[in-house]
Scaffold this active site. Structure first.
Site, PDB file in Angstrom:
ATOM      1  N   GLY A 180       0.815  -1.359   0.015  1.00 39.61           N
ATOM      2  CA  GLY A 180      -0.069   0.058   0.100  1.00 39.61           C
ATOM      3  C   GLY A 180       0.742   1.515  -0.126  1.00 39.61           C
TER       4      GLY A 180
ATOM      5  N   VAL B   1       5.254  -2.911  15.817  1.00 42.64           N
ATOM      6  CA  VAL B   1       5.600  -1.498  16.354  1.00 42.64           C
ATOM      7  C   VAL B   1       5.069  -1.422  17.574  1.00 42.64           C
ATOM      8  CG1 VAL B   1       6.001  -0.258  14.281  1.00 42.64           C
ATOM      9  CG2 VAL B   1       3.666  -0.277  15.269  1.00 42.64           C
TER      10      VAL B   1
ATOM     11  N   ALA C 115       2.339   2.516   9.304  1.00 40.97           N
ATOM     12  CA  ALA C 115       1.689   1.492   9.970  1.00 40.97           C
ATOM     13  C   ALA C 115       0.316   1.988  10.470  1.00 40.97           C
ATOM     14  CB  ALA C 115       2.392   0.714  10.859  1.00 40.97           C
ATOM     15  N   GLY C 116      -0.719   1.197   9.817  1.00 36.00           N
ATOM     16  CA  GLY C 116      -2.133   1.617  10.583  1.00 36.00           C
ATOM     17  C   GLY C 116      -3.002   0.610  10.176  1.00 36.00           C
TER      18      GLY C 116
ATOM     19  N   ALA D 123     -21.326   1.552  20.361  1.00 38.11           N
ATOM     20  CA  ALA D 123     -22.069   0.843  21.124  1.00 38.11           C
ATOM     21  C   ALA D 123     -21.522  -0.735  20.990  1.00 38.11           C
ATOM     22  CB  ALA D 123     -23.548   0.752  21.134  1.00 38.11           C
TER      23      ALA D 123
ATOM     24  N   ASN E  31     -16.131  10.019  11.530  1.00 40.84           N
ATOM     25  CA  ASN E  31     -16.951   9.110  10.722  1.00 40.84           C
ATOM     26  C   ASN E  31     -17.696   8.093  11.620  1.00 40.84           C
ATOM     27  OD1 ASN E  31     -17.722   7.916   8.414  1.00 40.84           O
ATOM     28  ND2 ASN E  31     -15.783   6.771   7.875  1.00 40.84           N
TER      29      ASN E  31
ATOM     30  N   TYR F  44     -10.551   4.916  15.143  1.00 44.44           N
ATOM     31  CA  TYR F  44      -9.668   5.446  14.230  1.00 44.44           C
ATOM     32  C   TYR F  44      -9.647   7.124  14.238  1.00 44.44           C
ATOM     33  CZ  TYR F  44      -7.907   5.297   9.297  1.00 44.44           C
ATOM     34  OH  TYR F  44      -7.055   5.391   8.206  1.00 44.44           O
TER      35      TYR F  44
HETATM   36  P1  NAD Z   1      -2.437  -1.229   4.511  1.00 43.08           P
HETATM   37  O1  NAD Z   1      -3.218  -1.784   5.247  1.00 43.08           O
HETATM   38  O2  NAD Z   1      -2.257  -1.458   3.082  1.00 43.08           O
HETATM   39  O3  NAD Z   1      -0.939  -1.255   4.982  1.00 43.08           O
HETATM   40  C1  NAD Z   1      -0.724  -0.913   6.456  1.00 43.08           C
HETATM   41  C2  NAD Z   1       0.850  -1.665   6.615  1.00 43.08           C
HETATM   42  O4  NAD Z   1       0.871  -1.465   8.015  1.00 43.08           O
HETATM   43  C3  NAD Z   1       0.423  -3.145   6.435  1.00 43.08           C
HETATM   44  O5  NAD Z   1       1.616  -3.678   5.524  1.00 43.08           O
HETATM   45  C4  NAD Z   1       0.593  -3.727   7.821  1.00 43.08           C
HETATM   46  O6  NAD Z   1       1.269  -5.109   7.907  1.00 43.08           O
HETATM   47  C5  NAD Z   1       1.297  -2.718   8.503  1.00 43.08           C
HETATM   48  N1  NAD Z   1       1.375  -2.889   9.955  1.00 43.08           N
HETATM   49  C6  NAD Z   1      -0.159  -2.747  10.765  1.00 43.08           C
HETATM   50  N2  NAD Z   1       0.060  -2.852  11.972  1.00 43.08           N
HETATM   51  C7  NAD Z   1       1.439  -3.222  12.096  1.00 43.08           C
HETATM   52  C8  NAD Z   1       1.991  -3.264  13.373  1.00 43.08           C
HETATM   53  N3  NAD Z   1       1.454  -3.297  14.617  1.00 43.08           N
HETATM   54  N4  NAD Z   1       3.286  -3.083  13.207  1.00 43.08           N
HETATM   55  C9  NAD Z   1       4.114  -2.876  11.978  1.00 43.08           C
HETATM   56  N5  NAD Z   1       3.456  -2.903  10.796  1.00 43.08           N
HETATM   57  C10 NAD Z   1       2.046  -3.016  10.949  1.00 43.08           C
HETATM   58  O7  NAD Z   1      -3.041   0.255   4.630  1.00 43.08           O
HETATM   59  P2  NAD Z   1      -2.689   1.611   3.505  1.00 43.08           P
HETATM   60  O8  NAD Z   1      -3.915   1.936   2.869  1.00 43.08           O
HETATM   61  O9  NAD Z   1      -1.525   1.601   2.718  1.00 43.08           O
HETATM   62  O10 NAD Z   1      -2.542   2.668   4.597  1.00 43.08           O
HETATM   63  C11 NAD Z   1      -1.337   3.261   5.329  1.00 43.08           C
HETATM   64  C12 NAD Z   1      -1.721   4.497   6.075  1.00 43.08           C
HETATM   65  O11 NAD Z   1      -2.449   5.325   5.654  1.00 43.08           O
HETATM   66  C13 NAD Z   1      -2.404   3.924   7.657  1.00 43.08           C
HETATM   67  O12 NAD Z   1      -1.986   4.519   8.638  1.00 43.08           O
HETATM   68  C14 NAD Z   1      -3.951   4.242   7.074  1.00 43.08           C
HETATM   69  O13 NAD Z   1      -4.574   4.641   8.309  1.00 43.08           O
HETATM   70  C15 NAD Z   1      -3.398   5.510   6.446  1.00 43.08           C
HETATM   71  N6  NAD Z   1      -4.948   5.858   5.397  1.00 43.08           N
HETATM   72  C16 NAD Z   1      -5.180   5.231   4.459  1.00 43.08           C
HETATM   73  C17 NAD Z   1      -6.203   5.548   3.570  1.00 43.08           C
HETATM   74  C18 NAD Z   1      -6.399   4.663   2.303  1.00 43.08           C
HETATM   75  O14 NAD Z   1      -7.663   5.192   1.779  1.00 43.08           O
HETATM   76  N7  NAD Z   1      -5.900   3.772   2.016  1.00 43.08           N
HETATM   77  C19 NAD Z   1      -7.016   6.904   4.123  1.00 43.08           C
HETATM   78  C20 NAD Z   1      -6.552   7.800   4.845  1.00 43.08           C
HETATM   79  C21 NAD Z   1      -5.388   7.257   5.766  1.00 43.08           C
END
Ligand code: NAD
Length: 445
Positions: free
Chosen positions: A219, A263, A287-288, A296, A345, A351
């Site tokens: 991602g 993390v 990472a997220g 609820a 949201n 989140y």
């Molecule tokens: P994704 O799920 O494709 O990738 C997230 C990565 O974080 C994964 O590779 C996962 O293994 C890693 N990860 C999760 N928990 C972890 C941990 N405890 N330790 C280490 N690594 C960990 O997500 P994405 O869509 O690429 O989003 C990346 C960031 O952007 C996130 O923080 C997400 O909240 C934020 N974001 C994404 C969007 C969207 O539309 N995709 C929108 C707003 C914000």
């Protein structure tokens, strides 16, 4: 699932039919994955207009970029971008200059064109009237962006602090480029806070820098690792043990190192600091996770797990990197927030709490770390075409995709480009900010 309207709209006949049906007709946006160039606007015609204190700087920057500068209404020839210096606006009547210029010249702006309006900050205005007028320019630019979106063109505003003229070049280069395709309708404040770096290289600006990207296996994180490496950084790519294989592939692709850990682990900050014992210049907290449920119905572990990854881990890692002297002077920290953190949201109280907390965090950290030339910012993506959004129910996905000025979702690379720009020395004037990469989403606007 791909964006079917985007594919259809590229065909002239289908585009006309969609229009007749009142459907959105998004354009395939012009993007660039090429490295930063010394003269990125070579051979391009730009219009520089407006009168104000930043005019000489803007003229120099645009000439250095290789642009061929044309005046307002000079010959009616098409222009790939318009830069308007509105910093002289002091009275309500002065705002008419914006109306007059754009009313007469807007048709010259090419499809996929760029508008950047520059003005001084409202907080540095001489009086309330001038402060009001400067803030009015933001409303103008945001509305203009909404009108330009159907052409794939964008409009953004730079608020520059009085002494920040020498920090305008990086943001201008970025906003005028095809790296900023999905940054639209945003105000960006360029500050004079903190010491500027000794050098602001225009090409390969991250050469010699070490970057850490968490969540780099896929991602946005994987795209960010690639983008930082493209600009010269050595990237340490971090992800959980379960993602070891794709993580190693990302690290190999970008010529970086893989660091496999969770993390949230008790020893994670120490292990990260240990892996970066030569120091780190760029930290991207990407990472997220999401754990969606209305409040609820939300089980405790949804709340706890999300907070641990999306917020607490970031605070702990930064604390350790600073305490151990691992984060270098002139460092760059970028946190991934979200428009969910701005607007809230339903089903995402956990989140949105974490993502909003990051907005407050970067603001506070930016002030604290400014004396060392370290900048701390957040990026707030809107609807980005990733596995996460592909899994949404059709109608929700369709609404998310279309509710922005460009009528389409962004790509992971669009977010990666914004993060990479914030990581460069040329972004030294931007700190404490949350930059939305959302195509001017209506959500939270
Ligand atoms: P994704 O799920 O494709 O990738 C997230 C990565 O974080 C994964 O590779 C996962 O293994 C890693 N990860 C999760 N928990 C972890 C941990 N405890 N330790 C280490 N690594 C960990 O997500 P994405 O869509 O690429 O989003 C990346 C960031 O952007 C996130 O923080 C997400 O909240 C934020 N974001 C994404 C969007 C969207 O539309 N995709 C929108 C707003 C914000």
């Amino acid at each position: 699932m791909g964006d079917y309207l985007l594919q259809l709209s590229d065909n002239g006949l289908a585009r006309r039919s969609l229009k007749a049906l009142g459907m959105p007709t998004p354009r395939t946006l012009a993007r660039s994955e090429a490295p930063y160039e010394d003269r990125p606007l070579a051979g391009q015609r730009l219009v520089l207009a407006g009168e104000g204190g930043f005019n000489a700087t803007l003229q120099r920057v645009l000439a250095d970029c290789g642009a061929e500068l044309a005046g307002a209404g000079a010959d009616g020839q098409p222009a790939s971008a318009v830069v308007f210096d509105a910093s002289a606006v002091a009275r309500a009547a002065d705002l008419r200059a914006l109306y007059s210029f754009f009313h007469d010249n807007l048709q010259r702006l090419a499809a996929d064109g760029r508008v950047v309006v520059v003005t001084a900050t409202p907080s540095s205005a001489a009086d309330s009237v001038q402060a009001a007028c400067r803030r009015g320019i933001e409303g103008f630019t945001r509305s203009l962006a909404k009108e330009l979106g159907r052409r794939g063109a964008t409009a953004n505003l730079i608020y520059a602090e009085t002494g920040a003229g020498d920090r305008l070049e990086g943001p201008l280069r970025f906003l005028l480029s095809r790296h900023a395709t999905y940054v639209d309708g945003q105000p960006i404040t360029v500050r004079e806070r903190g010491p500027a770096p000794a050098e602001m290289p225009r090409t390969q600006p991250l050469t010699g820098k070490t970057a850490l990207v968490t969540g780099a296996a896929q991602g946005i994180g994987a795209a960010t690792a690639a983008c930082l490496a493209r600009e010269g950084a050595t990237v340490v790519c971090l992800d959980i043990p379960a993602a070891e294989q794709p993580l190693k592939e990302t690290a190999a692709r970008v010529g970086g190192r893989a660091l496999t850990l969770d993390v949230t682990g008790e020893d994670a900050p120490a292990r990260i600091a240990g892996a970066l014992d030569d120091g780190v210049d760029v930290v991207v907290h990407n990472a997220g996770i999401t754990r969606d449920k209305t409040l609820a119905r939300m089980p405790e572990h949804y709340w706890d797990q999300l907070m641990a990854i999306n917020l607490e881990a970031i605070l702990r890692i930064d604390g350790k990197l600073e305490a151990d002297g691992v984060l270098r002077d002139q460092g760059r920290v970028v946190c991934l927030s979200s428009i969910g953190g701005i607007a809230g949201n339903a089903g995402q109280t956990n989140y949105a709490t974490a993502k909003a907390a990051l907005i407050g965090y970067v603001d506070a950290q930016a002030q604290r770390l400014a004396p060392r030339g370290i900048t701390v910012n957040a990026v707030a993506p809107g609807f980005i075409e990733t596995r996460m959004t592909a899994a949404m129910p059709f109608m929700i996905r369709e609404a998310g995709r279309r509710m922005n000025s460009l009528s389409q979702g962004g790509q992971p690379g669009d977010v990666a480009e914004a993060i990479t720009f914030l990581a460069t020395p040329g972004a030294c004037g931007i700190s404490g900010m949350t930059l939305r990469v959302c195509g001017q989403s209506l959500i939270g606007a």
